[in-house]
Design an enzyme around this catalytic site. Structure first.
Site, PDB file in Angstrom:
ATOM      1  N   GLU A 111       4.746   5.580   2.269  1.00 39.22           N
ATOM      2  CA  GLU A 111       6.051   6.404   2.864  1.00 39.22           C
ATOM      3  C   GLU A 111       6.741   6.638   1.552  1.00 39.22           C
ATOM      4  O   GLU A 111       6.726   6.446   0.088  1.00 39.22           O
ATOM      5  CB  GLU A 111       6.945   5.469   3.497  1.00 39.22           C
ATOM      6  CG  GLU A 111       6.009   5.182   4.581  1.00 39.22           C
ATOM      7  CD  GLU A 111       7.022   3.835   5.081  1.00 39.22           C
ATOM      8  OE1 GLU A 111       8.637   3.503   4.797  1.00 39.22           O
ATOM      9  OE2 GLU A 111       6.933   3.251   6.248  1.00 39.22           O
TER      10      GLU A 111
ATOM     11  N   GLU B 232     -11.609  -2.209   0.629  1.00 44.31           N
ATOM     12  CA  GLU B 232     -11.023  -0.753   0.536  1.00 44.31           C
ATOM     13  C   GLU B 232     -11.444  -0.272  -1.073  1.00 44.31           C
ATOM     14  O   GLU B 232     -12.355   0.425  -1.832  1.00 44.31           O
ATOM     15  CB  GLU B 232      -9.754  -0.187   1.168  1.00 44.31           C
ATOM     16  CG  GLU B 232      -9.315   1.237   0.255  1.00 44.31           C
ATOM     17  CD  GLU B 232      -7.702   1.070   0.283  1.00 44.31           C
ATOM     18  OE1 GLU B 232      -7.574   0.957   2.177  1.00 44.31           O
ATOM     19  OE2 GLU B 232      -7.184   2.045   0.029  1.00 44.31           O
TER      20      GLU B 232
ATOM     21  N   GLN C  18     -14.841  16.074 -23.381  1.00 43.29           N
ATOM     22  CA  GLN C  18     -14.672  16.148 -25.151  1.00 43.29           C
ATOM     23  C   GLN C  18     -16.260  16.775 -25.731  1.00 43.29           C
ATOM     24  O   GLN C  18     -16.749  17.638 -26.546  1.00 43.29           O
ATOM     25  CB  GLN C  18     -14.481  14.997 -25.780  1.00 43.29           C
ATOM     26  CG  GLN C  18     -14.421  14.847 -26.667  1.00 43.29           C
ATOM     27  CD  GLN C  18     -13.157  15.647 -27.041  1.00 43.29           C
ATOM     28  OE1 GLN C  18     -12.686  15.669 -26.273  1.00 43.29           O
ATOM     29  NE2 GLN C  18     -12.933  16.118 -29.097  1.00 43.29           N
TER      30      GLN C  18
END
Ligand SMILES: Cc1cc2nc3c(=O)[nH]c(=O)nc-3n(C[C@H](O)[C@H](O)[C@H](O)COP(=O)(O)OP(=O)(O)OC[C@H]3O[C@@H](n4cnc5c(N)ncnc54)[C@H](O)[C@@H]3O)c2cc1C
Length: 387
Positions: free
Chosen positions: A128, A242, A336
């Site tokens: 939130e 997850e 790079q």
């Protein structure tokens, strides 16, 4: 490095998934990046091939494949031959298990077949405006009304937020308890549910990230996931998987960048020799190779532990920390080694660099991973300050 965790069945599966990604996903990625969202059809096509919700039991039309290595393969090939922004795994294995393990039988029978076909697309809505790392700060409220729950509040930064049809929403059910949360499946066609705009981001351009709003959304008992006062603990349980997914993604993304950089420095010349011939380039590649192999070995080991039901929150946090920090360092070195070309949008490495930057932040930042690992070894700040 020869990865010993896969057998012949996995290799054959990988060949099929690779062809699918090359034929159905890769040709569309540029258009999706420009549109800021991938086509919903990508989910349906993956569903047709049986690549979504592979773990789902046969009674719901699934393959019953619990072995996480199959999902790992979909993730790895999707990143190599597609784009890290296409969140098939978020749908299948990051959000899916909330429904598979906590959902009511009626919800599972109705929703899982749609998730397998890709007709339904899932998201998870915890964050939130005032609560990100601090999940206990969630303010979205769910109040019981008979058998139903009424949800009010808002969420932000929600992945699959525009394409999503069903969201697992964390909402406060016990006002005076920081961990008093419930989990609810909110469907996009429910009255009072609204989406905000597709948020403009630094990277992950083909991923739709959105705000979600809930105004007196009435959610039936069928859509309540588990005990409505124990959502916080359920979130913590599923966050381990997850974070393993994030680790798998991070290392696959870094490996892809490494390979395309190797091809580039062999081709590109400066001072009459290939860039690859400079000692600095060879040493950078050697350092990256070493980090990639060490990290991949650790992640693969955790995939096997996860299959055995033994993945802890601390090990998953170590994997996310190691893989995503490696991913960031590899992306920087790869840009790079590309020189100015690495900063140009036409070279894939330029957007892989910006895509990678979120990995150390979402699903729990690197700092939060360190907190989890430290607490796991008895170094909990709250306890230590009581001494
Ligand atoms: C592209 C994208 C996709 C996302 N997808 C989803 C989604 O699908 N669903 C969902 O719910 N959320 C999603 N998120 C939200 C994401 O998980 C949060 O942004 C993340 O958890 C960090 O929270 P925050 O942004 O509020 O940062 P904050 O919590 O404000 O953190 C700011 C900084 O403070 C540090 N910090 C915070 N607490 C501590 C601490 N205790 N100790 C040390 N340092 C600390 C953080 O590490 C960070 O560096 C997504 C975000 C992005 C950008």
């Amino acid at each position: 490095m020869n990865r010993l965790i896969f057998d012949e069945e996995h290799d054959l599966f990988r060949d099929q998934v690779r062809r699918f990604m090359q034929e159905e996903i890769e040709p569309n990625v540029e258009a999706w990046r420009e549109a800021g969202i991938c086509d919903k059809d990508a989910f349906r096509k993956a569903g047709e091939q049986g690549y979504l919700f592979m773990w789902a039991d046969e009674q719901y039309g699934g393959l019953g494949l619990k072995d996480f290595r199959f999902e790992q393969i979909v993730t790895e090939e999707g990143i190599r031959h597609g784009d890290i922004s296409l969140f098939l795994t978020l749908h299948s294995r990051l959000v899916g298990p909330y429904i598979g393990e906590l959902g009511s039988e009626a919800l599972k029978q109705r929703l899982i077949p749609q998730c397998i076909s890709g007709e339904a697309i899932l998201g998870v809505a915890m964050t939130e405006p005032g609560a990100g790392s601090d999940v206990a700060g969630i303010k979205t409220r769910a109040i019981q009304d008979g058998d139903d729950w009424i949800i009010n509040g808002s969420k932000t930064y929600i992945s699959n937020g525009i394409n999503g049809t069903h969201f697992v929403v964390a909402a406060r059910t016990v006002p005076d308890k920081p961990h008093g949360l419930g989990l609810f499946v909110v469907e996009a066609d429910m009255e009072g549910f609204k989406r905000g705009r597709n948020l403009d981001k630094m990277g992950l351009k083909a991923q739709d990230t959105a705000e979600l709003f809930f105004e007196d959304v009435r959610v039936p008992a069928e859509n309540v996931l588990g005990d409505p006062t124990r959502g916080f603990y359920n979130l913590m349980h599923f966050l381990a998987e997850e974070r393993l997914i994030n680790a798998v993604q991070g290392i696959a993304h870094a490996q892809t960048a490494f390979d395309l950089t190797k091809a580039y420095i062999l081709e590109r010349k400066a001072f009459g020799r290939p860039i690859a011939a400079f000692q600095n380039s060879r040493f950078k590649m050697a350092e990256m190779r070493t980090q990639l192999d060490i990290t991949q070995t650790f992640v693969d080991q955790l995939v096997l532990l996860h299959n055995a039901g033994a993945l802890s929150a601390e090990l998953a946090a170590e994997a996310k920390l190691q893989a995503t920090e490696t991913e960031s360092r590899v992306m920087d070195d790869c840009v790079q080694l590309h020189g100015g070309a690495g900063y140009m949008s036409e070279y894939r490495i330029s957007h892989m660099f910006t895509d990678a930057r979120i990995s150390r932040i979402y699903a729990g930042s690197s700092e939060i991973m360190k907190e989890i690992i430290a607490r796991g070894m008895g170094l909990d700040e709250r306890e230590l300050l009581k001494r």
